[in-house]
Enzyme design. Structure first.
Site, PDB file in Angstrom:
ATOM      1  CD  GLU A 286      -1.108   2.268   1.638  1.00  0.00           C
ATOM      2  OE1 GLU A 286      -1.465   3.199   0.833  1.00  0.00           O
ATOM      3  OE2 GLU A 286      -1.952   2.919   2.884  1.00  0.00           O
ATOM      4  CB  CYS A 320      -2.627   6.559   2.518  1.00  0.00           C
ATOM      5  SG  CYS A 320      -2.964   5.386   3.404  1.00  0.00           S
TER       6      CYS A 320
END
Length: 514
Positions: A286, A320
């Site tokens: 990720e 994020c």
């Protein structure tokens, strides 16, 4: 009997007794800061002479922990330990492994306030964010334990006359977990224990900025009775041990959360088959985002402004999933921009020990990077509010809004990972979706609209892994919002999903003739 999954609650800090209790926990944790953190290999705690420091990003003179640094020789010992432990751990029943994880979750629940308080100091997390981080860690563990039980018997396949067939799952071996500093407990615990409950063993290299938080998990695993060597704790300098961990011939998988540059490096290096390696490595990555909130015309402008501000500036934009781009229809752009500015100017910034809305950014490197992007933003657009920085005692950056930007501008294309959001004015919804997709990333996004046909268009065309309607683009909840993105945001291995454990399992088919 295992009770159904239920998300771990937070703490209501509008209740004064909860505030008093958490302040007491902060005092207890503060009194214990500065401790030595060892390596843990095969259950043995190893204190090294070569160390590095973890400090409070809100008060850089405050030592959080003195951390032993793993060498490549230590990594070799950790692989030996993990490989040996794997031979017995993989034979544990699915049920027994899952029940051990449930014990881990119960211990974390008992120590939730302690772990949260540590993150206030070590990661500069506001109280709600810290408690949410610890609670999400519990959620991941509880969810994956139940997921493993559901996979225990495999999946049905067809039989035919004279032939019985079985399709089931088996663990794949030893792997490496490299978690981030921004969710130092939740992501660290989830990406470590998902492969573990699946029957694998792990080398955990914690983020350098938040080692004490990760070490608390090691204490809890020991208390819960996890066999020695199943999880080995190897903090260290990425430049010294990072490639070594990824390249190692015994690394079956790497689970990584962090920057695009590091993630793509891991992906590339994992493709190289080392001498003695008999398998292809798996990478679960990720790697961030350039997340946008799209605002249509004919909307609740208060809702839109609040969604942008909370998504952009929660935990100082160090998520994020944080909103970095506000793409707003020209009919409501100026009104929403003004409301967002007003909301932003009311936010509190300071040492999160005092329960401010925003705290510091994590370290000097991030501070300098964000400060540089603010200077770029001043050249590319109009600074509407914020922009101030102060690293005299900690790494503080004001929540910052720019307007008058174009999609090609650097602060609209490059991940900043800080409290900076840019506004773009668009003529209609079609242009808004076009601008939203004009990025290398595809993690989260949100659409504020009252037009059903526009929402359907966004569902089909807004190229992100997690898309939300009429709310912000952060705060995915385990079990409700499996999380992971497209494009350069990663491999879309949705954490907190029914499929996540499959990343750490092989499928085997057995056909029996009779």
């Amino acid at each position: 009997m295992v009770v159904p999954f239920k998300n771990e609650p937070g703490i209501d800090f509008s209740v004064q007794t909860n505030v008093e209790r958490f302040n007491e926990e902060l005092r207890k944790v503060k009194a214990q800061l500065g401790q030595d953190i060892p390596l843990v290999i095969n259950g043995e705690k190893l204190t090294k002479t070569d160390t590095f420091n973890s400090v409070n990003p809100a008060n850089t003179s405050q030592l959080i922990a003195k951390v032993s640094k793993a060498t490549q020789d230590d990594i070799e010992k950790a692989f030996e330990s993990a490989n040996h432990a794997y031979q017995s751990w993989k034979k544990w029943s699915h049920k027994d492994r899952a029940e051990l994880l449930l014990r881990v979750a119960a211990i974390i629940r008992r120590r939730k306030e302690e772990i949260s308080a540590i993150m206030v100091y070590e990661a500069g997390k506001p109280w709600d964010e810290a408690v949410g981080d610890a609670a999400e860690g519990i959620d991941f563990i509880e969810y994956y334990a139940r997921s493993m039980m559901e996979l225990a018997d495999g999946k049905p396949v067809l039989d035919r006359e004279g032939e019985h067939n079985r399709y089931f799952y088996k663990p794949i071996g030893t792997g490496v977990t490299i978690p981030p500093w921004n969710f130092p407990f939740a992501i660290m615990a989830g990406t470590t224990l998902a492969p573990v409950v699946a029957g694998n063993t792990v080398l955990l290299k914690p983020a350098e900025d938040t080692v004490l938080t990760a070490y608390k998990l090691m204490e809890i695993l020991e208390e819960a009775g996890l066999p020695q060597g199943v999880v080995n704790f190897v903090p260290g300098d990425p430049k010294e041990i990072g490639d070594y961990l990824v390249d190692h011939k015994d690394t079956h998988f790497v689970t990584f959360t962090g920057s695009r540059a590091t993630g793509t490096r891991i992906y590339e290096r994992s493709a190289v088959v080392q001498e003695g390696q008999q398998f292809l490595k798996r990478v679960i990555a990720e790697m961030g985002g350039k997340d946008a909130i799209v605002v249509d015309n004919n909307v609740d402008t208060d809702l839109a402004a609040e969604a942008i501000v909370t998504s952009a500036f929660g935990f100082s934009g160090q998520k994020c999933s944080a909103c970095s781009r506000a793409i707003v229809h020209q009919d409501v752009h100026d009104e929403i921009l003004e409301k967002a500015i007003q909301l932003t100017q009311k936010l509190t910034l300071g040492n999160t020990e005092e329960n401010t809305f925003m705290g510091p950014v994590i370290n000097q490197k991030q501070f300098d990077k964000i400060k540089n992007y603010i200077e770029i933003g001043k050249k590319e657009g109009k600074l509407e509010t914020g922009g101030g920085t102060d690293d005299s005692t900690g790494y503080f950056i004001e929540p910052t809004i720019f307007s008058g930007l174009q999609s090609a501008d650097r602060i609209m294309q490059e991940e900043i990972f800080g409290p900076v959001v840019g506004f773009i004015k668009v003529k209609d919804f079609d242009e808004a979706i076009e601008v939203a997709n004009d990025t290398d990333y595809g993690l989260t996004g949100a659409v504020i609209t009252n037009h059903r046909e526009h929402w359907i268009k966004a569902v089909n065309e807004f190229d992100v892994g997690n898309l939300y309607l009429n709310r912000g683009c952060t705060a995915a909840v385990v079990g409700y919002h499996p999380f992971g993105g497209f494009k350069m945001s990663g491999t879309d291995a949705k954490t907190g999903s029914p499929d996540y454990l499959l990343n750490f399992l092989e499928q085997k088919v057995v056909s029996e003739m009779f």
